[in-house]
Design a protein around this motif. Sequence first.
Motif, PDB file in Angstrom:
ATOM      1  N   CYS A  57       0.847  -1.185   0.000  1.00  0.00           N
ATOM      2  CA  CYS A  57       0.000   0.000   0.000  1.00  0.00           C
ATOM      3  C   CYS A  57       0.874   1.223   0.000  1.00  0.00           C
ATOM      4  O   CYS A  57       2.055   1.176   0.373  1.00  0.00           O
ATOM      5  N   MET A  58       0.321   2.298  -0.421  1.00  0.00           N
ATOM      6  CA  MET A  58       1.073   3.541  -0.496  1.00  0.00           C
ATOM      7  C   MET A  58       0.089   4.641  -0.153  1.00  0.00           C
ATOM      8  O   MET A  58      -1.026   4.655  -0.646  1.00  0.00           O
ATOM      9  N   SER A  59       0.527   5.518   0.723  1.00  0.00           N
ATOM     10  CA  SER A  59      -0.432   6.522   1.157  1.00  0.00           C
ATOM     11  C   SER A  59       0.262   7.824   1.452  1.00  0.00           C
ATOM     12  O   SER A  59       1.458   7.866   1.742  1.00  0.00           O
ATOM     13  N   GLY A  60      -0.487   8.880   1.383  1.00  0.00           N
ATOM     14  CA  GLY A  60       0.030  10.172   1.795  1.00  0.00           C
ATOM     15  C   GLY A  60      -0.698  10.619   3.042  1.00  0.00           C
ATOM     16  O   GLY A  60      -1.732  10.075   3.395  1.00  0.00           O
ATOM     17  N   ALA A  61      -0.133  11.591   3.753  1.00  0.00           N
ATOM     18  CA  ALA A  61      -0.834  12.160   4.894  1.00  0.00           C
ATOM     19  C   ALA A  61      -0.435  13.622   5.001  1.00  0.00           C
ATOM     20  O   ALA A  61       0.696  13.993   4.675  1.00  0.00           O
ATOM     21  N   GLU A  68       3.555  13.659   4.303  1.00  0.00           N
ATOM     22  CA  GLU A  68       4.306  12.443   4.503  1.00  0.00           C
ATOM     23  C   GLU A  68       3.806  11.376   3.543  1.00  0.00           C
ATOM     24  O   GLU A  68       2.605  11.197   3.385  1.00  0.00           O
ATOM     25  N   VAL A  70       3.985   7.344   2.724  1.00  0.00           N
ATOM     26  CA  VAL A  70       4.366   6.096   3.372  1.00  0.00           C
ATOM     27  C   VAL A  70       4.225   4.949   2.380  1.00  0.00           C
ATOM     28  O   VAL A  70       3.267   4.878   1.628  1.00  0.00           O
ATOM     29  N   LEU A  72       4.255   0.929   2.204  1.00  0.00           N
ATOM     30  CA  LEU A  72       4.146  -0.253   3.056  1.00  0.00           C
ATOM     31  C   LEU A  72       4.510  -1.482   2.225  1.00  0.00           C
ATOM     32  O   LEU A  72       3.868  -1.776   1.216  1.00  0.00           O
ATOM     33  N   LYS A  85       9.170   5.903   4.817  1.00  0.00           N
ATOM     34  CA  LYS A  85       8.438   7.161   4.853  1.00  0.00           C
ATOM     35  C   LYS A  85       9.282   8.254   4.251  1.00  0.00           C
ATOM     36  O   LYS A  85      10.514   8.237   4.370  1.00  0.00           O
ATOM     37  N   TYR A 108      -1.594   4.279  -7.297  1.00  0.00           N
ATOM     38  CA  TYR A 108      -1.538   4.909  -5.968  1.00  0.00           C
ATOM     39  C   TYR A 108      -1.035   6.335  -6.096  1.00  0.00           C
ATOM     40  O   TYR A 108      -1.546   7.259  -5.463  1.00  0.00           O
ATOM     41  N   GLU A 111      -3.561   8.663  -7.541  1.00  0.00           N
ATOM     42  CA  GLU A 111      -4.573   8.987  -6.541  1.00  0.00           C
ATOM     43  C   GLU A 111      -4.049  10.043  -5.571  1.00  0.00           C
ATOM     44  O   GLU A 111      -4.725  11.026  -5.275  1.00  0.00           O
ATOM     45  N   PHE A 116      -3.872  14.875  -2.826  1.00  0.00           N
ATOM     46  CA  PHE A 116      -3.017  15.647  -1.934  1.00  0.00           C
ATOM     47  C   PHE A 116      -2.262  16.753  -2.655  1.00  0.00           C
ATOM     48  O   PHE A 116      -1.707  17.634  -2.026  1.00  0.00           O
TER      49      PHE A 116
ATOM     50  N   TYR C 305      -0.913  -0.267  10.304  1.00  0.00           N
ATOM     51  CA  TYR C 305      -1.354  -0.782   9.005  1.00  0.00           C
ATOM     52  C   TYR C 305      -1.696  -2.240   9.196  1.00  0.00           C
ATOM     53  O   TYR C 305      -0.846  -3.021   9.610  1.00  0.00           O
ATOM     54  N   ARG C 329      -5.909  10.288   9.668  1.00  0.00           N
ATOM     55  CA  ARG C 329      -5.832   9.923   8.257  1.00  0.00           C
ATOM     56  C   ARG C 329      -6.177   8.442   8.167  1.00  0.00           C
ATOM     57  O   ARG C 329      -5.731   7.644   8.998  1.00  0.00           O
ATOM     58  N   ARG C 333      -6.671   0.140   1.691  1.00  0.00           N
ATOM     59  CA  ARG C 333      -6.049  -0.611   0.618  1.00  0.00           C
ATOM     60  C   ARG C 333      -6.981  -1.763   0.255  1.00  0.00           C
ATOM     61  O   ARG C 333      -7.395  -2.536   1.107  1.00  0.00           O
ATOM     62  N   PHE C 337      -8.381  -2.700  -6.315  1.00  0.00           N
ATOM     63  CA  PHE C 337      -7.672  -1.527  -6.840  1.00  0.00           C
ATOM     64  C   PHE C 337      -6.394  -1.945  -7.544  1.00  0.00           C
ATOM     65  O   PHE C 337      -6.152  -1.559  -8.688  1.00  0.00           O
TER      66      PHE C 337
END
Lengths: 157, 342, 371
Positions: A57-61, A68, A70, A72, A85, A108, A111, A116, C305, C329, C333, C337
């Motif tokens: 997974c890949m995410s922003g915050a 940031e 991240v 995973l 990170k 990702y 998105e 963001f 996570y 936040r 996942r 997707f």
Amino acid sequence: MTSEEIKKIVTEKFPDKLKEAKIFGFEPTFIVEKDSLLDVCLFVKESKELAFDLLSCMSGADYPDRFEMVYLLFSFSRKHKMSLKVQLPKDNPEVESATAVWKGADWYEREIAELFGIKFKNHPDLRPLLLPEDWNEGYPLRKDWTGKDFLKMPDVK
Amino acid sequence: MLELDQLFKNIYLWGENLFTQWGIPLFWLELLGMLIVAVIILAFMSLSVLFLVWWERKVSGHMQSRFGPMRTGWHGWLQTIIDAIKLILKEDTTPGTADKIGFLIAPIIVFVSAFMAYICIPFGKGLIVKDLNIGILYILAITTFTVIGLLTAGWCSNNKFSVLGGFRSAAQIISYEVPLTLSILGVVILSQTLSMQSIVNSQKHIWEWYIFRQPIGFLIYLVAAIAEINRVPFDIPEAEQELVAGFNVEYSGIKFAMFFFAEFANLFLVSAIATTLFLGGWNGPLLPSWIWFFIKSFFLVFVIMWFKWTFPRLRVDQLMGFAWKFLLPLAFINLILTGLFA
Amino acid sequence: MNQEISEIYTEEFFVNMGPQHPSTHGVLRLLLKMDGEVVLDMVPHVGYLHRSMEKIAENRTYYQYIPYTDRIDYVSAMFCNQAFCMAMEKLANVPVPERAEYIRIIMVELNRIASHLIWLGTFSLDLGAITPFLYCFREREKILDLFEMVCGQRMTFNYMRVGGVSRDITPEFIPMAKEFIKYFLPRVDEYEDILTNNPIFLSRTKGVGLLDQKTAIENGVTGPSLRGTGLKCDLRKDEPYSVYDKFNFDIPTGETSDVWDRYMVRIQEMRESAKIVLQALESLPEGPIKTKISAVFKPPAGEVYLRIEAPRGEMGFYIVSDGSPKPYRLKIRTGSFSNLTVLPIISRGWKIADVVAIFGSLDVVLPEVDR
């Protein structure tokens, strides 16, 4: 491989490029310097002992003082996990695209870019993914975003 | 007995008497007779299509552990009539970019080609509109016109899905026409005639039925015929899950109803031809001949429906490969063997 | 002759498959570049079902968000419930009573069967076989009855809670569930009878849509689609969460990684899930069903996570907490997707009919993609 061993391998390889290495979330977690992100990603993917082949997974915050990102990661062959990170400045957040390492980062990043407003360098195709094509109301997942229909819930004590 | 041929003959004789009494040339009687027969055929087609649609829904329902239509009338027998009325009353839209003339003509071509083939079907002893001496050849020729209609429909709708559907139907129908014809030739060789009534007459007893002397021919005919009328597993021209509805995606109202009508009319038609050629036509003990004909035809219709609700759909290239690489050689071998041993 | 052929002018054309199309399972738009029947290239356009789930989460308390998780993937809502609750439990270190864990597993495994049944039905429908669709829904109906018995809902359950489940199962549930499993296993054979060895089905699925293991992992494909490539990976075994380590079950894998393998893996998984449900029902312990926690749930600041094995691949929740009752936040996942991203890669060069089959075999649920 245990978290401690992973931590040891990565810190030995990149002694000066990791800002912080502490264990929380999807452990172990490293905060990587923005510029050396791709190097670290490539290393953890290609190295025989780590072999992080899945970008789970890949995410922003959006934090008050920084953005940031991240990443995973999980390894199918070794069955261990870690996260990386990157911290980005509030004004003009920009980071190297991870699609060169994991192709799965493509969507990702699209998105995150539209939600963001983080720019990804060298991304093959950074069109908006989820929002309408004519969306021009800013970046919805930022904390300071207010859309015309957005109603904030009262705080809970 | 309940044979109908005498009835029709008597009506005709009565009309002849009447016309000679009144001094009208018999030519007008012929014309009137043709008109009446056309109306009868049309009425019969409509009735059988209405019944087949209802039956298809019932068969599919019971195969899928549900009931099918139940609310309108006894076991939903009014359902298709209501559907037909709905389709006729519905607004008939033509897409703005469509070729207006072709768009209008296409369903008519399809409908007429199905309609005209009914002329040579022997429904019972003496119950045939016109026993042409080239009957089976005529039917094969006339039903091929369907492809022109489908291609026109696909092209003139000006929609990419319907163009693909039209091309697919052209390729498919032309390919399957060949094994279909070859499988019929086996019967023609054995019966030495092209006339439908004579073919029926040559299989008076059950052991004379051509299904026993031409089993491979029968199977080839059945498969090719299902492909000819675009039904599952060969329904690629309208493949719902790929091309939405293929050639008829832009059609609505009465024009769509005509396609629908022609499809079910053709379904009955191929079963009727198979009955005539392979299952002894209207021959049978005890019951009147036309009842035997319908029993056999509707059984074949049921078999085709059974296929539809059991099989997945073939892919377009597999479909073509099946026709040219498997059915065609088999049909040729069958023909040669028939020629050698006949 | 050759010159004549070269004078015929042909061109590639673009087809918009969707957003309203019978086999795009929801609202997906595939822009196809076609040469006749052959698909040269494809661009998926998603987002028609975007409901800003992640923004909503930041504006709701943790408890208020549980019903929203049902709507992430309404076909397998129990999994979304479970993943979210487990993430919160991990964040706040809430223990879960054993009985609750068992009930959770019974529920999610039944939900996995229901989800795979929907997949099987729609997949066979994509191939033009209409009857199996109705058969699958007949069995799914019975599972939904079981769910309704326990939590009063048939699709959006809102059943799991932080530290347990909302209600205990009723005494009638256990015999009914056992009866269902007994009834269900022969039904799987029935599906196999109608599909697995059907020559038309085989010709449509064997060797079609090859997805090699490297591409799959590169693109983050997980779940049955990845197991179809022959990789023995399942979070229930790799990092056993809940009480999965107490049950005996196999991970079915494919060999040639085509559409047929992905189909076979899911068929086998239904049997395995039934096995797990049966074991859990046999050994269901007594005890409380929920840990008592405060009415306002305030997890300590931190991040978590957590991934579980959902029917469509890994389902994960990445939650950042700042110590307030609302998540700072929340990132979801989902399996679909990532699985959807390989669709253009594996469907290039196949016919439009194969694209439908390949898309069906990936088992994508669009609300899960768009969230």
